[in-house]
Write a protein that holds these residues in place. Structure first.
Motif, PDB file in Angstrom:
ATOM      1  N   SER A 178       0.838  -1.200   0.000  1.00 31.40           N
ATOM      2  CA  SER A 178       0.000   0.000   0.000  1.00 31.40           C
ATOM      3  C   SER A 178       0.874   1.250   0.000  1.00 31.40           C
ATOM      4  O   SER A 178       0.565   2.228  -0.683  1.00 31.40           O
ATOM      5  CB  SER A 178      -0.957   0.005   1.188  1.00 31.40           C
ATOM      6  OG  SER A 178      -0.275   0.178   2.408  1.00 31.40           O
ATOM      7  N   ARG A 179       1.977   1.225   0.726  1.00 37.37           N
ATOM      8  CA  ARG A 179       2.897   2.370   0.747  1.00 37.37           C
ATOM      9  C   ARG A 179       3.520   2.564  -0.637  1.00 37.37           C
ATOM     10  O   ARG A 179       3.601   3.686  -1.137  1.00 37.37           O
ATOM     11  CB  ARG A 179       3.976   2.174   1.809  1.00 37.37           C
ATOM     12  CG  ARG A 179       4.908   3.359   1.923  1.00 37.37           C
ATOM     13  CD  ARG A 179       5.901   3.196   3.068  1.00 37.37           C
ATOM     14  NE  ARG A 179       6.710   4.371   3.212  1.00 37.37           N
ATOM     15  CZ  ARG A 179       6.372   5.462   3.890  1.00 37.37           C
ATOM     16  NH1 ARG A 179       5.200   5.522   4.491  1.00 37.37           N
ATOM     17  NH2 ARG A 179       7.180   6.493   3.971  1.00 37.37           N
ATOM     18  N   VAL A 208      -3.049   5.790   4.223  1.00 40.75           N
ATOM     19  CA  VAL A 208      -3.369   4.608   3.412  1.00 40.75           C
ATOM     20  C   VAL A 208      -3.079   3.333   4.200  1.00 40.75           C
ATOM     21  O   VAL A 208      -3.883   2.404   4.216  1.00 40.75           O
ATOM     22  CB  VAL A 208      -2.594   4.626   2.078  1.00 40.75           C
ATOM     23  CG1 VAL A 208      -2.758   3.319   1.324  1.00 40.75           C
ATOM     24  CG2 VAL A 208      -3.068   5.802   1.217  1.00 40.75           C
ATOM     25  N   GLU A 209      -1.948   3.299   4.891  1.00 39.81           N
ATOM     26  CA  GLU A 209      -1.604   2.122   5.691  1.00 39.81           C
ATOM     27  C   GLU A 209      -2.633   1.891   6.791  1.00 39.81           C
ATOM     28  O   GLU A 209      -3.039   0.751   7.046  1.00 39.81           O
ATOM     29  CB  GLU A 209      -0.205   2.277   6.287  1.00 39.81           C
ATOM     30  CG  GLU A 209       0.889   2.194   5.236  1.00 39.81           C
ATOM     31  CD  GLU A 209       2.231   2.699   5.726  1.00 39.81           C
ATOM     32  OE1 GLU A 209       2.357   3.166   6.886  1.00 39.81           O
ATOM     33  OE2 GLU A 209       3.182   2.648   4.919  1.00 39.81           O
ATOM     34  N   SER A 210      -3.103   2.966   7.444  1.00 35.78           N
ATOM     35  CA  SER A 210      -4.091   2.811   8.513  1.00 35.78           C
ATOM     36  C   SER A 210      -5.426   2.314   7.938  1.00 35.78           C
ATOM     37  O   SER A 210      -6.105   1.506   8.582  1.00 35.78           O
ATOM     38  CB  SER A 210      -4.288   4.110   9.280  1.00 35.78           C
ATOM     39  OG  SER A 210      -4.983   5.070   8.512  1.00 35.78           O
ATOM     40  N   GLN A 211      -5.788   2.774   6.760  1.00 36.52           N
ATOM     41  CA  GLN A 211      -7.021   2.310   6.129  1.00 36.52           C
ATOM     42  C   GLN A 211      -6.909   0.824   5.769  1.00 36.52           C
ATOM     43  O   GLN A 211      -7.889   0.085   5.874  1.00 36.52           O
ATOM     44  CB  GLN A 211      -7.331   3.134   4.873  1.00 36.52           C
ATOM     45  CG  GLN A 211      -7.630   4.598   5.171  1.00 36.52           C
ATOM     46  CD  GLN A 211      -8.862   4.764   6.040  1.00 36.52           C
ATOM     47  OE1 GLN A 211      -9.935   4.281   5.705  1.00 36.52           O
ATOM     48  NE2 GLN A 211      -8.705   5.440   7.160  1.00 36.52           N
ATOM     49  N   CYS A 212      -5.736   0.407   5.340  1.00 36.90           N
ATOM     50  CA  CYS A 212      -5.512  -1.013   5.023  1.00 36.90           C
ATOM     51  C   CYS A 212      -5.614  -1.862   6.289  1.00 36.90           C
ATOM     52  O   CYS A 212      -6.219  -2.944   6.264  1.00 36.90           O
ATOM     53  CB  CYS A 212      -4.154  -1.200   4.350  1.00 36.90           C
ATOM     54  SG  CYS A 212      -4.072  -0.566   2.672  1.00 36.90           S
ATOM     55  N   ARG A 213      -5.037  -1.382   7.384  1.00 33.25           N
ATOM     56  CA  ARG A 213      -5.104  -2.125   8.652  1.00 33.25           C
ATOM     57  C   ARG A 213      -6.550  -2.224   9.133  1.00 33.25           C
ATOM     58  O   ARG A 213      -6.975  -3.259   9.622  1.00 33.25           O
ATOM     59  CB  ARG A 213      -4.256  -1.426   9.725  1.00 33.25           C
ATOM     60  CG  ARG A 213      -2.800  -1.782   9.663  1.00 33.25           C
ATOM     61  CD  ARG A 213      -2.062  -1.324  10.927  1.00 33.25           C
ATOM     62  NE  ARG A 213      -2.139   0.106  11.143  1.00 33.25           N
ATOM     63  CZ  ARG A 213      -1.336   1.005  10.593  1.00 33.25           C
ATOM     64  NH1 ARG A 213      -0.381   0.638   9.766  1.00 33.25           N
ATOM     65  NH2 ARG A 213      -1.466   2.289  10.859  1.00 33.25           N
ATOM     66  N   ALA A 214      -7.295  -1.147   8.989  1.00 30.05           N
ATOM     67  CA  ALA A 214      -8.686  -1.135   9.441  1.00 30.05           C
ATOM     68  C   ALA A 214      -9.536  -2.114   8.647  1.00 30.05           C
ATOM     69  O   ALA A 214     -10.476  -2.691   9.180  1.00 30.05           O
ATOM     70  CB  ALA A 214      -9.261   0.283   9.338  1.00 30.05           C
ATOM     71  N   GLY A 229      -7.573   4.322  -3.826  1.00 30.67           N
ATOM     72  CA  GLY A 229      -8.719   3.511  -3.433  1.00 30.67           C
ATOM     73  C   GLY A 229      -9.027   2.430  -4.449  1.00 30.67           C
ATOM     74  O   GLY A 229      -9.284   1.276  -4.088  1.00 30.67           O
ATOM     75  N   GLU A 230      -8.975   2.782  -5.724  1.00 25.74           N
ATOM     76  CA  GLU A 230      -9.227   1.796  -6.780  1.00 25.74           C
ATOM     77  C   GLU A 230      -8.162   0.706  -6.782  1.00 25.74           C
ATOM     78  O   GLU A 230      -8.475  -0.476  -6.878  1.00 25.74           O
ATOM     79  CB  GLU A 230      -9.235   2.479  -8.147  1.00 25.74           C
ATOM     80  CG  GLU A 230     -10.466   3.291  -8.441  1.00 25.74           C
ATOM     81  CD  GLU A 230     -10.370   4.027  -9.763  1.00 25.74           C
ATOM     82  OE1 GLU A 230      -9.569   3.624 -10.634  1.00 25.74           O
ATOM     83  OE2 GLU A 230     -11.102   5.017  -9.920  1.00 25.74           O
ATOM     84  N   LYS A 231      -6.901   1.110  -6.691  1.00 21.41           N
ATOM     85  CA  LYS A 231      -5.806   0.142  -6.769  1.00 21.41           C
ATOM     86  C   LYS A 231      -5.779  -0.814  -5.579  1.00 21.41           C
ATOM     87  O   LYS A 231      -5.367  -1.955  -5.714  1.00 21.41           O
ATOM     88  CB  LYS A 231      -4.465   0.864  -6.910  1.00 21.41           C
ATOM     89  CG  LYS A 231      -4.304   1.538  -8.261  1.00 21.41           C
ATOM     90  CD  LYS A 231      -2.918   2.108  -8.413  1.00 21.41           C
ATOM     91  CE  LYS A 231      -2.744   2.765  -9.756  1.00 21.41           C
ATOM     92  NZ  LYS A 231      -2.614   1.838 -10.853  1.00 21.41           N
ATOM     93  N   LEU A 232      -6.218  -0.338  -4.411  1.00 19.74           N
ATOM     94  CA  LEU A 232      -6.179  -1.164  -3.197  1.00 19.74           C
ATOM     95  C   LEU A 232      -7.556  -1.669  -2.784  1.00 19.74           C
ATOM     96  O   LEU A 232      -7.699  -2.291  -1.735  1.00 19.74           O
ATOM     97  CB  LEU A 232      -5.548  -0.375  -2.047  1.00 19.74           C
ATOM     98  CG  LEU A 232      -4.069  -0.046  -2.226  1.00 19.74           C
ATOM     99  CD1 LEU A 232      -3.610   0.909  -1.140  1.00 19.74           C
ATOM    100  CD2 LEU A 232      -3.234  -1.307  -2.230  1.00 19.74           C
ATOM    101  N   ASP A 233      -8.560  -1.386  -3.596  1.00 13.08           N
ATOM    102  CA  ASP A 233      -9.933  -1.790  -3.302  1.00 13.08           C
ATOM    103  C   ASP A 233     -10.360  -1.285  -1.923  1.00 13.08           C
ATOM    104  O   ASP A 233     -10.859  -2.032  -1.084  1.00 13.08           O
ATOM    105  CB  ASP A 233     -10.087  -3.306  -3.402  1.00 13.08           C
ATOM    106  CG  ASP A 233     -11.540  -3.738  -3.421  1.00 13.08           C
ATOM    107  OD1 ASP A 233     -12.382  -2.952  -3.896  1.00 13.08           O
ATOM    108  OD2 ASP A 233     -11.833  -4.852  -2.948  1.00 13.08           O
TER     109      ASP A 233
END
Length: 85
Positions: free
Chosen positions: A8-9, A77-83, A52-56
């Motif tokens: 994600s980073r 972005v990393e926090s959104q991925c963790r959540a 958002g598109e690339k990481l769904d």
């Protein structure tokens, strides 16, 4: 940091460099999106939308209002991925 967060980073940095039209290797964590990279509100929306598109992920602009620097963007972005995990 797990693999998904590392990816994600990488994606955040790549998209940020493309939108700001700078060489990714020149990005520094303390670069300010507006002042140093010349991003405006439209490019900030494009950044969130593309990442958002690339990481769904469903990235909301209201949640991203405190993003000021490259490091802020990556941390968001990393926090959104963790959540989501």
């Amino acid at each position: 940091m797990n693999t998904y967060e590392q990816d994600s980073r990488t994606i955040a940095l790549t998209v940020l460099a493309e939108i700001a039209e700078v060489d990714r290797s020149k990005l520094r964590g303390d670069d300010r999106l507006r002042e140093d990279l010349g991003m405006d509100s439209l490019s900030s929306l494009e950044l969130l939308s593309t990442i958002g598109e690339k990481l769904d992920l469903d990235l909301m602009i209201e949640d991203a209002m405190d993003i000021r620097t490259v490091d802020d963007a990556c941390a968001f972005v990393e926090s959104q991925c963790r959540a989501r995990a």
